[in-house]
Design a protein around this motif. Structure first.
Motif, mmCIF file in Angstrom:
data_model
loop_
_atom_site.group_PDB
_atom_site.id
_atom_site.type_symbol
_atom_site.label_atom_id
_atom_site.label_comp_id
_atom_site.label_asym_id
_atom_site.label_seq_id
_atom_site.Cartn_x
_atom_site.Cartn_y
_atom_site.Cartn_z
ATOM 1 N N PRO A 25 0.848 -1.206 0.000
ATOM 2 C CA PRO A 25 0.000 0.000 0.000
ATOM 3 C C PRO A 25 0.878 1.249 0.000
ATOM 4 C CG PRO A 25 -0.722 -1.583 1.669
ATOM 5 C CD PRO A 25 0.583 -2.084 1.152
ATOM 6 N N LEU A 26 0.518 2.232 -0.819
ATOM 7 C CA LEU A 26 1.287 3.463 -0.898
ATOM 8 C C LEU A 26 0.823 4.412 0.205
ATOM 9 C CD1 LEU A 26 3.354 5.262 -2.230
ATOM 10 C CD2 LEU A 26 1.619 5.968 -3.880
ATOM 11 N N ARG A 27 1.742 4.761 1.081
ATOM 12 C CA ARG A 27 1.450 5.683 2.176
ATOM 13 C C ARG A 27 2.357 6.889 2.061
ATOM 14 N NH1 ARG A 27 1.858 0.535 5.025
ATOM 15 N NH2 ARG A 27 -0.212 -0.229 5.585
ATOM 16 N N GLN A 28 1.856 8.033 2.475
ATOM 17 C CA GLN A 28 2.670 9.243 2.532
ATOM 18 C C GLN A 28 2.872 9.624 3.990
ATOM 19 O OE1 GLN A 28 0.894 12.246 -0.041
ATOM 20 N NE2 GLN A 28 2.126 11.517 -1.755
ATOM 21 N N TYR A 29 4.115 10.009 4.305
ATOM 22 C CA TYR A 29 4.511 10.202 5.684
ATOM 23 C C TYR A 29 4.883 11.653 5.986
ATOM 24 C CZ TYR A 29 4.957 5.102 5.697
ATOM 25 O OH TYR A 29 4.715 3.762 5.591
ATOM 26 N N ARG A 30 4.515 12.074 7.193
ATOM 27 C CA ARG A 30 5.077 13.267 7.807
ATOM 28 C C ARG A 30 6.133 12.768 8.795
ATOM 29 N NH1 ARG A 30 3.921 17.844 5.010
ATOM 30 N NH2 ARG A 30 1.716 17.850 4.369
ATOM 31 N N LEU A 31 7.352 13.278 8.646
ATOM 32 C CA LEU A 31 8.474 12.743 9.409
ATOM 33 C C LEU A 31 9.195 13.843 10.170
ATOM 34 C CD1 LEU A 31 9.919 10.551 6.506
ATOM 35 C CD2 LEU A 31 8.593 9.705 8.444
ATOM 36 N N PRO B 179 3.341 16.074 0.841
ATOM 37 C CA PRO B 179 3.672 17.372 0.219
ATOM 38 C C PRO B 179 4.436 18.280 1.177
ATOM 39 C CG PRO B 179 1.414 16.753 -0.296
ATOM 40 C CD PRO B 179 1.909 15.744 0.695
ATOM 41 N N GLY B 180 5.549 18.832 0.685
ATOM 42 C CA GLY B 180 6.359 19.740 1.485
ATOM 43 C C GLY B 180 7.368 19.065 2.391
ATOM 44 N N GLU B 181 7.362 17.726 2.435
ATOM 45 C CA GLU B 181 8.271 16.991 3.315
ATOM 46 C C GLU B 181 9.649 16.871 2.673
ATOM 47 O OE1 GLU B 181 8.980 15.779 6.874
ATOM 48 O OE2 GLU B 181 6.851 15.894 6.345
ATOM 49 N N ARG B 182 10.709 17.068 3.453
ATOM 50 C CA ARG B 182 12.070 16.937 2.939
ATOM 51 C C ARG B 182 12.480 15.472 2.883
ATOM 52 N NH1 ARG B 182 16.404 20.843 5.564
ATOM 53 N NH2 ARG B 182 17.603 19.894 3.844
ATOM 54 N N CYS B 183 13.223 15.130 1.849
ATOM 55 C CA CYS B 183 13.636 13.740 1.660
ATOM 56 C C CYS B 183 14.798 13.394 2.597
ATOM 57 C CB CYS B 183 14.025 13.482 0.206
ATOM 58 S SG CYS B 183 15.450 14.428 -0.375
ATOM 59 N N ASP B 184 15.023 12.089 2.761
ATOM 60 C CA ASP B 184 16.051 11.609 3.679
ATOM 61 C C ASP B 184 17.440 12.102 3.294
ATOM 62 O OD1 ASP B 184 14.061 10.141 5.001
ATOM 63 O OD2 ASP B 184 14.365 8.400 3.702
ATOM 64 N N ILE B 185 17.754 12.021 2.017
ATOM 65 C CA ILE B 185 19.129 12.296 1.592
ATOM 66 C C ILE B 185 19.482 13.769 1.742
ATOM 67 C CG2 ILE B 185 18.867 12.793 -0.891
ATOM 68 C CD1 ILE B 185 21.007 10.553 -1.315
ATOM 69 N N THR C 286 14.707 10.159 -1.873
ATOM 70 C CA THR C 286 14.986 11.321 -2.715
ATOM 71 C C THR C 286 13.744 12.194 -2.863
ATOM 72 O OG1 THR C 286 14.404 10.125 -4.752
ATOM 73 C CG2 THR C 286 16.692 10.001 -4.018
ATOM 74 N N GLU C 287 13.915 13.336 -3.518
ATOM 75 C CA GLU C 287 12.808 14.283 -3.668
ATOM 76 C C GLU C 287 11.624 13.691 -4.420
ATOM 77 O OE1 GLU C 287 14.418 17.709 -5.526
ATOM 78 O OE2 GLU C 287 15.499 18.400 -3.741
ATOM 79 N N SER C 288 11.884 12.732 -5.283
ATOM 80 C CA SER C 288 10.805 12.111 -6.053
ATOM 81 C C SER C 288 10.182 10.913 -5.336
ATOM 82 C CB SER C 288 11.333 11.662 -7.420
ATOM 83 O OG SER C 288 12.398 10.728 -7.266
ATOM 84 N N GLY C 289 10.580 10.662 -4.079
ATOM 85 C CA GLY C 289 10.057 9.513 -3.338
ATOM 86 C C GLY C 289 8.550 9.564 -3.186
ATOM 87 N N PRO C 290 7.849 8.486 -3.544
ATOM 88 C CA PRO C 290 6.382 8.494 -3.479
ATOM 89 C C PRO C 290 5.830 8.489 -2.057
ATOM 90 C CG PRO C 290 7.179 6.301 -4.054
ATOM 91 C CD PRO C 290 8.372 7.209 -4.065
ATOM 92 N N GLY C 291 6.668 8.215 -1.063
ATOM 93 C CA GLY C 291 6.198 8.166 0.313
ATOM 94 C C GLY C 291 6.265 9.486 1.047
ATOM 95 N N LEU C 292 6.720 10.565 0.363
ATOM 96 C CA LEU C 292 6.836 11.862 1.018
ATOM 97 C C LEU C 292 5.534 12.641 0.920
ATOM 98 C CD1 LEU C 292 10.363 12.947 -0.267
ATOM 99 C CD2 LEU C 292 9.776 12.348 2.096
#
Length: 519
Positions: free
Chosen positions: A116-122, A370-376, A362-368
């Motif tokens: 399942p595709l989930r989007q996270y606030r981290l 909107p507005g969330e910064r990527c891990d790298i 990365t910035e194109s990660g589907p789990g981010l």
């Protein structure tokens, strides 16, 4: 088209005039011959020169070692707090603040790779020190003992790559037991096969995989204890009152990782034993793509003398720089030997490790969200392992963006990268190209990347040349199957023995780096 051709021709003339006019200065200031001599030296030799088919390869250089090394992994782990200091940060994770499951127009959950595709606030990255890690892993080890695990038992870890995986692996090592790894992507039959073959009594699984184990419980009769990792990294969680946890048979004891740690903290009188160098450290199963998964066993001696000391040759310059200035991003499967051995090695020598996922890397990660910064971008790693597909996408993405601007941009970039590759192979650096072109591209990988190791499949020569030049990094190709390991181009021979194959006890690692000046 004619205008583009004229501009390109003019640019090439100007670049070449500048190059050869300044060549004497760069020749004496950069001393390219030193880099070429270092890169082109012979690094390995056959033990039996007349038997190229069956002889082992060994390093033909002075033996490398590190003062942190001990005869067993357990002894190394038990001495790291004294060596690095209890307050030195070493492992990092991001706390999950909220999760949203994405659904399509039909109301069904969207899926990526079957999940399942989930989007996270981290949160930002939170760091654990050597002292904190030692406290957690020692408590976990005693908790394992308090819940029925014994010295030299086999304990399964079944989870995606995450901080808790590595903590549990250390705990098993401190107990003196043997880690068993299975890929969480294996079929139900493959997981049951591995559990039954190794006669697992206690297993550690991620919360998402508890339903799978519940469905298999009648097929894995040796299992008596199941420990699950909570859904949120290291965050407190009360034991849920749901059927995923409570509907196991009465003969199965189920508890959370936090409960395990608390149990161990209350049993401080439990004495943990140290294994011998030739005791098994890990049983690693293959991904089972050609049938039932196959296993190889590595001892503590092989993990130290073979794996860890072998990595020293590749990382000696990073260690010389001071490992605390370096950071590694961990996201590939820890159930595979390549990721597992490098994480243990970097943890020994003090390179900071930050955990990421392919969905938020990365910035194109589907789990981010909107507005969330990527891990790298937050971690800004200097070292990483990646797969060819990831680098292919980066190279294609660069080309697509340049082509969308103009054909001139794409042609100019291709020429400049070819120009840089040519002079790099001659032993030179290209500081102007790095400043004007590469610095912007490097930001895609956090801006600090220095060394990338590519595993799992061959990397095309075109992608290799483009990525090395564009990101201004050292790029090494390596392969690490369960039964074989090589870095660069020289395969290392493992001898398979017994029912479960053992890596040969006299294994020595030989590392070959392509004879390119930058490598």
């Amino acid at each position: 088209m004619m205008m583009v051709t004229i501009i390109m021709l003019t640019a090439k003339v100007l670049i070449n005039v500048y190059t050869y006019a300044t060549l004497p200065y760069y020749y004496f200031s950069q001393k390219p011959w030193l880099k070429l001599n270092k890169a082109q030296r012979c690094r390995t030799r056959l033990v039996v020169p007349t038997d190229a088919a069956d002889s082992h390869w060994v390093r033909d250089e002075p033996e490398l070692t590190h003062s942190v090394m001990r005869p067993t992994v357990t002894e190394i782990l038990n001495n790291l707090v004294d060596y690095h200091g209890p307050n030195t940060p070493i492992l990092a994770y991001r706390e999950i603040l909220s999760v949203e499951e994405l659904r399509g127009s039909d109301g069904k959950a969207r899926r990526v790779d079957g999940r399942p595709l989930r989007q996270y606030r981290l949160s930002g990255y939170k760091w654990l020190t050597y002292g904190r890690v030692d406290t957690i892993t020692t408590s976990l080890a005693r908790g394992l003992a308090a819940n029925g695990a014994h010295f030299q038992d086999r304990i399964l870890i079944l989870s995606e790559t995450r901080l808790e995986w590595f903590l549990c692996a250390q705990a098993v090592a401190k107990l003196g037991a043997c880690i068993v790894t299975l890929s969480p992507n294996l079929s139900d039959e493959g997981i049951a096969y591995g559990i039954n073959q190794t006669e697992i009594k206690l297993m550690i699984v991620s919360r998402d995989l508890v339903p799978k184990i519940q469905s298999l419980i009648d097929k894995i009769p040796t299992v008596r204890t199941i420990i699950y990792m909570n859904g949120n990294n290291l965050q407190p969680e009360t034991k849920p009152n749901d059927k995923q946890i409570t509907d196991f048979p009465d003969t199965i004891h189920v508890l959370s990782m936090q409960e395990l740690e608390l149990n161990g903290a209350h049993w401080s009188e439990i004495v943990l034993k140290t294994p011998a160098p030739d005791d098994p450290f890990i049983i690693i199963y293959t991904s089972g793509t050609t049938g039932a998964p196959k296993a190889a066993v590595a001892t503590h001696r092989q993990m130290v003398n073979g794996s860890a000391n072998g990595w020293l040759s590749l990382f000696k310059e990073i260690i010389a720089d001071g490992t605390r200035t370096h950071t590694y991003v961990a996201f590939l499967p820890l159930c595979h030997v390549f990721e597992l051995t490098i994480e243990f090695f970097l943890y020994y020598v003090g390179v900071k490790i930050g955990y990421a996922t392919t969905f938020t890397l990365t910035e194109s990660g589907p789990g981010l969200a909107p507005g969330e910064r990527c891990d790298i971008s937050l971690l800004r790693p200097t070292v990483m392992i990646c797969v060819p597909l990831m680098l292919d996408r980066i190279a294609k993405g660069i080309g697509a963006r340049l082509s969308a601007q103009s054909s001139l941009s794409a042609q100019m970039f291709a020429y400049i990268m070819a120009y840089k590759s040519q002079w790099t192979q001659r032993g030179y650096r290209c500081p102007i190209v790095n400043k004007l072109v590469c610095s912007k591209l490097r930001q895609q990988m956090g801006g600090q990347l220095k060394l990338a190791i590519v595993g799992s499949a061959p990397l095309s020569p075109t992608t290799q040349a483009t990525i090395k030049a564009a990101l201004d990094i050292v790029l090494v190709q390596g392969y690490a199957a369960t039964e074989t390991l090589c870095a660069g181009l020289v395969p290392l021979k493992f001898t398979l023995e017994l029912g479960l194959p053992y890596i040969h006890s006299n294994f020595q690692q030989a590392v070959y780096v392509n004879a390119e000046a930058q490598s």
